[in-house]
Enzyme design. Structure first.
Site, PDB file in Angstrom:
ATOM      1  N   HIS A   1       0.829  -1.203   0.000  1.00  0.00           N
ATOM      2  CA  HIS A   1       0.000   0.000   0.000  1.00  0.00           C
ATOM      3  C   HIS A   1       0.866   1.258   0.000  1.00  0.00           C
ATOM      4  CE1 HIS A   1      -3.327   2.704   1.057  1.00  0.00           C
ATOM      5  NE2 HIS A   1      -2.554   3.195   2.016  1.00  0.00           N
TER       6      HIS A   1
ATOM      7  N   HIS B   1       1.079   4.950  -2.363  1.00  0.00           N
ATOM      8  CA  HIS B   1       1.439   6.317  -1.981  1.00  0.00           C
ATOM      9  C   HIS B   1       2.692   6.864  -2.663  1.00  0.00           C
ATOM     10  CE1 HIS B   1      -1.469   7.384   1.121  1.00  0.00           C
ATOM     11  NE2 HIS B   1      -1.387   6.152   1.593  1.00  0.00           N
TER      12      HIS B   1
ATOM     13  N   GLU C   1      -6.134   9.280  -0.251  1.00  0.00           N
ATOM     14  CA  GLU C   1      -6.364   7.839  -0.094  1.00  0.00           C
ATOM     15  C   GLU C   1      -7.303   7.259  -1.148  1.00  0.00           C
ATOM     16  OE1 GLU C   1      -5.107   5.467   1.569  1.00  0.00           O
ATOM     17  OE2 GLU C   1      -3.879   6.486   3.057  1.00  0.00           O
TER      18      GLU C   1
ATOM     19  N   SER D   1      -3.636   0.705  -4.842  1.00  0.00           N
ATOM     20  CA  SER D   1      -2.963  -0.468  -4.275  1.00  0.00           C
ATOM     21  C   SER D   1      -3.892  -1.661  -4.110  1.00  0.00           C
ATOM     22  CB  SER D   1      -2.337  -0.114  -2.922  1.00  0.00           C
ATOM     23  OG  SER D   1      -3.326   0.311  -1.999  1.00  0.00           O
TER      24      SER D   1
END
Length: 276
Positions: free
Chosen positions: A193, A198, A238, A257
């Site tokens: 993730h 990110h 997010e 992700s």
């Protein structure tokens, strides 16, 4: 002025006499002051909920504890590398399996900037070599692009601690990987993730600036303001989506992700909601 410090922010006071004393929550003013935050996780990290895929796997749980402890011991010192992890064959295979699936999905559903940067990270950070990249190489890549860096974290932080770090252009990253029994699912942030969702977008100047601005706004903020900033972060950094050349594209880490999330969020028309 040191670019990794917030100079004089705590000492700024109004020229007029205030009507009442105002209590401002503590916030970090240098990267060194983040050392205490990375060890104060709220959940996950070394401990797993009973519904976690790895809950009954003693070997997996011990492995996570060892990785978490290594990150917990890290203290920032300019010029010193981040702690590395010698990932096992199983962990590297899990990364490779996930990466192949996410790369295929992102080529179709991610914004152009994400895919361009991911290609750069394949060349410079070995993203496509079938092994988990080290935080240090990714951090150096980000620093050269936008000034952001990574640092290890023991688990999920409070919204205030996490956002405060963004003001110093620091992104807290886990180093453990999800359980191999369900490689395309994780109930928590893991290294997949962080490094696929990110990290690529933190190498984009505009996106990095947005993250930094949210972090700056969090310094000394009230609890109510932190909640609002965290909500803004959640629905942009997010789980953000946008239109690019008429198509719905993903730029949020939680979407980028997850193979299921990105296909669901960017399908056109979107899937009908399940019947109650």
């Amino acid at each position: 002025q040191n670019p990794f410090e917030i100079t004089g922010a705590r000492n700024k006071v109004p020229r007029h006499k205030p009507a009442a004393r105002v209590s401002v929550p503590w916030f970090p003013m240098s990267r060194q002051e983040l050392d205490g935050l990375g060890t104060h996780s709220l959940e996950f990290g070394a401990e797993l909920d009973s519904d976690h895929p790895g809950f009954l796997d003693t070997e997996y749980r011990n492995r996570r504890r060892a990785i978490v402890e290594k990150g917990r011991q890290y203290k920032y010192k300019a010029g010193e590398p981040l702690p590395s992890v010698e990932y096992s064959a199983t962990e590297n295979a899990t990364w490779g399996y996930i990466y192949d699936h996410l790369k295929e999905a992102s080529q179709k559903h991610a914004i152009r900037a994400f895919n361009d940067i991911l290609n750069d990270m394949e060349r410079e950070c070995d993203y496509d070599k079938g092994r988990v990249p080290q935080l240090e190489s990714v951090s150096q890549f980000l620093s050269s692009r936008t000034g952001f860096t990574l640092r290890p974290v023991s688990g999920l932080l409070s919204a205030r601690d996490f956002l405060n770090a963004l003001a110093l252009k620091v992104f807290f990253s886990t180093q453990y990987i999800r359980h191999p029994s369900r490689p395309l699912y994780t109930p928590e942030p893991d290294v997949v993730h962080e490094l696929i969702g990110h990290a690529p977008m933190l190498a984009d100047p505009d996106f990095a600036a947005l993250s930094h601005e949210i972090g700056m706004a969090s310094l000394g903020a009230t609890d109510e303001e932190i909640d609002k900033l965290a909500t803004s972060y959640w629905f942009s950094v997010e789980f953000g989506l946008c239109k690019e050349e008429g198509a719905t594209k993903a730029y949020g880490a939680g979407v980028l992700s997850s193979v299921d999330e990105i296909a669901h969020a960017c399908s056109s028309p979107p899937p009908a909601p399940a019947a109650p």
